[in-house]
Design a protein around this motif. Structure first.
Motif, PDB file in Angstrom:
ATOM      1  N   THR A 153       0.843  -1.197   0.000  1.00 14.10           N
ATOM      2  CA  THR A 153       0.000   0.000   0.000  1.00 14.10           C
ATOM      3  C   THR A 153       0.878   1.247   0.000  1.00 14.10           C
ATOM      4  O   THR A 153       1.780   1.385   0.826  1.00 14.10           O
ATOM      5  N   LEU A 154       0.582   2.135  -0.929  1.00 14.40           N
ATOM      6  CA  LEU A 154       1.402   3.338  -1.079  1.00 14.40           C
ATOM      7  C   LEU A 154       0.785   4.479  -0.289  1.00 14.40           C
ATOM      8  O   LEU A 154      -0.271   5.017  -0.644  1.00 14.40           O
ATOM      9  N   THR A 155       1.412   4.865   0.815  1.00 12.53           N
ATOM     10  CA  THR A 155       1.004   6.000   1.636  1.00 12.53           C
ATOM     11  C   THR A 155       2.062   7.090   1.510  1.00 12.53           C
ATOM     12  O   THR A 155       3.168   6.844   1.011  1.00 12.53           O
ATOM     13  N   PRO A 156       1.750   8.316   1.929  1.00 11.31           N
ATOM     14  CA  PRO A 156       2.769   9.374   1.852  1.00 11.31           C
ATOM     15  C   PRO A 156       4.076   8.993   2.547  1.00 11.31           C
ATOM     16  O   PRO A 156       5.154   9.270   2.042  1.00 11.31           O
ATOM     17  N   LEU A 157       3.980   8.337   3.707  1.00 15.70           N
ATOM     18  CA  LEU A 157       5.189   7.960   4.430  1.00 15.70           C
ATOM     19  C   LEU A 157       5.955   6.864   3.692  1.00 15.70           C
ATOM     20  O   LEU A 157       7.187   6.928   3.562  1.00 15.70           O
ATOM     21  N   SER A 158       5.216   5.854   3.186  1.00 10.76           N
ATOM     22  CA  SER A 158       5.902   4.779   2.457  1.00 10.76           C
ATOM     23  C   SER A 158       6.466   5.288   1.131  1.00 10.76           C
ATOM     24  O   SER A 158       7.486   4.793   0.656  1.00 10.76           O
ATOM     25  N   PHE A 159       5.786   6.275   0.541  1.00  9.68           N
ATOM     26  CA  PHE A 159       6.300   6.880  -0.694  1.00  9.68           C
ATOM     27  C   PHE A 159       7.650   7.551  -0.431  1.00  9.68           C
ATOM     28  O   PHE A 159       8.614   7.358  -1.171  1.00  9.68           O
ATOM     29  N   LEU A 160       7.723   8.342   0.629  1.00  6.36           N
ATOM     30  CA  LEU A 160       8.980   9.010   0.972  1.00  6.36           C
ATOM     31  C   LEU A 160      10.065   8.004   1.323  1.00  6.36           C
ATOM     32  O   LEU A 160      11.225   8.149   0.916  1.00  6.36           O
ATOM     33  N   ALA A 161       9.681   6.967   2.080  1.00  7.91           N
ATOM     34  CA  ALA A 161      10.665   5.958   2.480  1.00  7.91           C
ATOM     35  C   ALA A 161      11.207   5.214   1.265  1.00  7.91           C
ATOM     36  O   ALA A 161      12.414   4.948   1.164  1.00  7.91           O
ATOM     37  N   GLY A 162      10.327   4.858   0.323  1.00  8.32           N
ATOM     38  CA  GLY A 162      10.774   4.171  -0.885  1.00  8.32           C
ATOM     39  C   GLY A 162      11.637   5.045  -1.762  1.00  8.32           C
ATOM     40  O   GLY A 162      12.659   4.606  -2.307  1.00  8.32           O
ATOM     41  N   PHE A 163      11.238   6.313  -1.904  1.00  9.59           N
ATOM     42  CA  PHE A 163      12.017   7.270  -2.692  1.00  9.59           C
ATOM     43  C   PHE A 163      13.411   7.435  -2.094  1.00  9.59           C
ATOM     44  O   PHE A 163      14.421   7.405  -2.812  1.00  9.59           O
TER      45      PHE A 163
END
Length: 669
Positions: free
Chosen positions: A208-218
């Motif tokens: 699931t792509l959340t703002p926090l996981s998006f930043l962490a993945g980036f």
């Protein structure tokens, strides 16, 4: 005049003119520069998919694609770093020039953290890839012990003095690139276009792509591009012109990485999810991908070539680390014992031992767990990226301000009656700190007027804006990793804190011994400095003390002093080695002692405005510098005034000091 923050490092190749005493045949062209960088950055794809999968699962390929855009922007900035700072040193040099030497030391600690982990993770990954061919060596702790043995062997080879060859890098890089292309071609021939497009929604199913996981993945996906900083370390061995060579080399890097890394990450993590979950197989995943679709032969070839290139990247990290140790020691941040060379081979054995031993300690601390090494990686890599980007933005900003000042002066002059043009032009030129070009056989000594002109162009402004955007994105990624990767933050901050504590101790000890470090040493004269005092010092001159004392005695809070040290031409007889930082000033003990004396007297006399300039030129150059700077008072030792006969003062007065007689060459411009 505020003391400028400019480079601590001096170049042997000045203003685009290669030292005629250094053979150009040993310098690297675009293809060899690409090979060295690709042999470093190209190895990241062998372990990044597995490490990324642990945090973002099937989205690993998506984030590598996303970060590719920032990688392109970073490549543009690093291409500029290579020609702006041809002495090498990367983040150490950029931070020292743009901010101050202490930030150069911090940058050095950041890049050391990166090098330590690169040496550890690359060598371990190399052994794990080799275990695809020889399964018996893949288990722990045997793989760990073999990795340690490889690192010790690399340390011994560096101690012996067997240097890394760009031509060997070229062979490895070409083999690795075409192996990667072969894997992609094989996968494409076994899958229809529809099946490949079906992988896109598949990426987003497992996570699931959340703002926090998006930043962490980036932030985490920057691991796929570790090694870009190598290009800035190649400046001293790069053919001229640096701008063109680095531009072509990094274009090749972007194309070859862009064609391979994102797609290999997507295919390996989505088509081999079980392997991506396994700690051992995830470190072999590109070879396993080759075997799954191309058979045993391709799997074996990829495993062997990947293993060789990874171990080669580990050696590059060791070389880079011990050269940074040497540079920080020459800057007097680290103990001078690091500079010691063994009598048998003439190599810096202590710095080599540190560069080899610390990765070995790290491997034992994590007991060969490659995923933990991946988690520790982010701090130094992104810290070095961020500080380099910020430093280059500051340098560009200074040039943009100078260009605007020049335009304002031109508009003022153009608006005046014709008979007032000449007088006003001279007055405002001096007032705005923009000087005319003074071209000599050595190049544009008077200042980088071409850089000021370029700073006024539309492309420069666009590039400046893109550079700031790049800095923001990198800082966001670094800040995210500081929070989401506590192990990396703890390790990176720990190493940096230890290093900076040693630097502070050394700095304090030198002060107690009466060696007052000079905060900043200028190695280019860029601006006109009207109403200044210019104190001319020359190499090995016993009367330098008299000139320094006279300048200090006549100083006031409104008159800046420029201490100019002319070291004389000392051509380099051998070509620089790969990853070496060329820094003649830091090797010039007489210049350092002379400036230290001047700094101590200036501090005692509370002289607020002082600048130190070091040039590897003959004393005759002082006339051209005088014409460029427009000083109000030029001080020279009376015994040497014949060397400055072409200086045309309005009047001359003499001053007797305890250390000799000094001539004041006074001029109203």
């Amino acid at each position: 005049m505020a003391q400028e923050s400019v480079t601590q490092n001096t170049q042997t190749i000045m203003d685009g003119h290669e030292d005629e005493h250094v053979s150009s045949k040993n310098m690297l062209g675009p293809l060899l520069c690409w090979a060295v960088v690709f042999a470093d950055i190209g190895t990241s794809v062998y372990y990044t998919p597995g490490i990324l999968y642990q945090t973002v699962q099937g989205l690993a390929g998506f984030f590598v694609f996303l970060t590719m855009s920032v990688f392109i922007l970073l490549a543009l900035k690093y291409a500029e770093v290579t020609h702006r700072f041809p002495q090498g040193g990367g983040v150490v040099t950029v931070a020292a020039q743009a901010i101050n030497p202490w930030f150069g030391a911090i940058g050095g600690m950041f890049i050391l953290v990166d090098y330590f982990l690169t040496a550890a993770i690359s060598s371990l990954s190399g052994i794990l890839y080799l275990s695809v061919v020889f399964p018996a060596i893949g288990g722990m702790p045997l793989a760990l012990f073999i990795t340690v043995g490889v690192l010790i062997l690399l340390g011994v080879l560096n101690w012996v003095g067997i240097s890394e060859s760009a031509k060997v890098s070229l062979v490895g890089a070409v083999v690795a690139f075409f192996s990667n292309i072969a894997i992609l071609v094989t996968v494409f021939t076994h899958m229809s276009l529809g099946q490949i497009f079906e992988l896109i929604p598949e990426m987003f199913k497992s996570h699931t792509l959340t703002p926090l996981s998006f930043l962490a993945g980036f932030a985490g996906s920057f691991l796929a591009f570790s090694g870009l900083e190598s290009i800035s370390q190649l400046s001293p061995v790069m053919k001229q012109p640096h701008k063109k060579v680095a531009g072509i080399a990094l274009t090749l890097v972007v194309l070859t990485i862009g064609l391979t890394s994102p797609m290999l990450t997507i295919f390996s993590t989505l088509l081999l999810p079980d392997a991506a979950r396994s700690e051992v197989q995830s470190a072999q995943i590109i070879s396993l991908l080759a075997g799954h679709w191309g058979g045993q032969i391709l799997q074996t070839e990829v495993a062997i070539s990947a293993s060789a290139l990874l171990i080669f990247a580990s050696n590059t990290a060791i070389i880079g680390a011990y050269h940074v140790f040497i540079a920080l020691s020459r800057m007097e941040f680290l103990p001078s014992v690091i500079l010691q060379r063994n009598k048998m081979r003439g190599t810096p054995h202590i710095s080599i031992a540190l560069a080899t031993g610390i990765p070995i300690i790290i491997l034992f601390l994590v007991w060969g767990q490659i995923n933990i090494l991946g988690e520790m990686y982010a701090f130094g890599l992104l810290g070095a990226f961020a500080l380099t980007c910020l430093g280059l933005d500051i340098v560009r900003g200074r040039e943009l301000r100078r260009a605007r000042s020049q335009k304002r002066t031109a508009r003022i002059v153009a608006a005046l009656p014709a008979e007032e043009h000449k007088a006003t032009e001279v007055h405002d030129l001096m007032k705005s700190n923009v000087q005319p070009a003074v071209t000599t056989e050595h190049g544009n000594i008077g200042g980088q007027v071409s850089e000021v002109d370029e700073a006024g162009t539309l492309w420069f402004k666009i590039n400046f804006g893109l550079g700031i955007l790049t800095t923001v994105l990198v800082v966001v990624a670094w800040g995210t990793n500081l929070i989401t990767k506590p192990l990396a933050t703890a390790f990176g901050l720990g190493v940096t804190a230890i290093g900076m504590s040693i630097a502070y101790y050394n700095h304090t000890r030198h002060q107690k011994e009466g060696k007052v470090p000079v905060p900043v040493v200028v190695t280019h004269i860029r601006d006109t400095y009207p109403d200044t005092t210019l104190a001319v010092l020359t190499a090995g001159n016993p009367h330098n003390g008299a000139v320094i004392r006279a300048a200090i005695n006549n100083a006031d809070e409104h008159t800046p002093i420029i201490f100019l040290y002319l070291a004389g031409k000392r051509p380099r007889q051998v070509a620089p080695r790969m990853m070496e930082i060329i820094d003649p000033y830091l090797d010039d003990q007489d210049a350092k002692d002379t400036f230290s004396k001047a700094e101590a007297l200036a501090i005692k006399a509370k002289v607020p405005n002082r600048t130190y300039v070091y040039l590897q030129e003959e004393p005759e150059l002082a006339t051209q510098i005088w014409q460029s700077i427009h000083p109000r008072d030029t001080l020279v030792a009376i015994e040497d005034d014949a060397q400055f006969k072409d200086i045309n003062p309005d009047r001359v007065r003499y001053e007797l000091t305890p250390e000799g007689k000094v001539a004041h060459l006074l001029k109203r411009w």
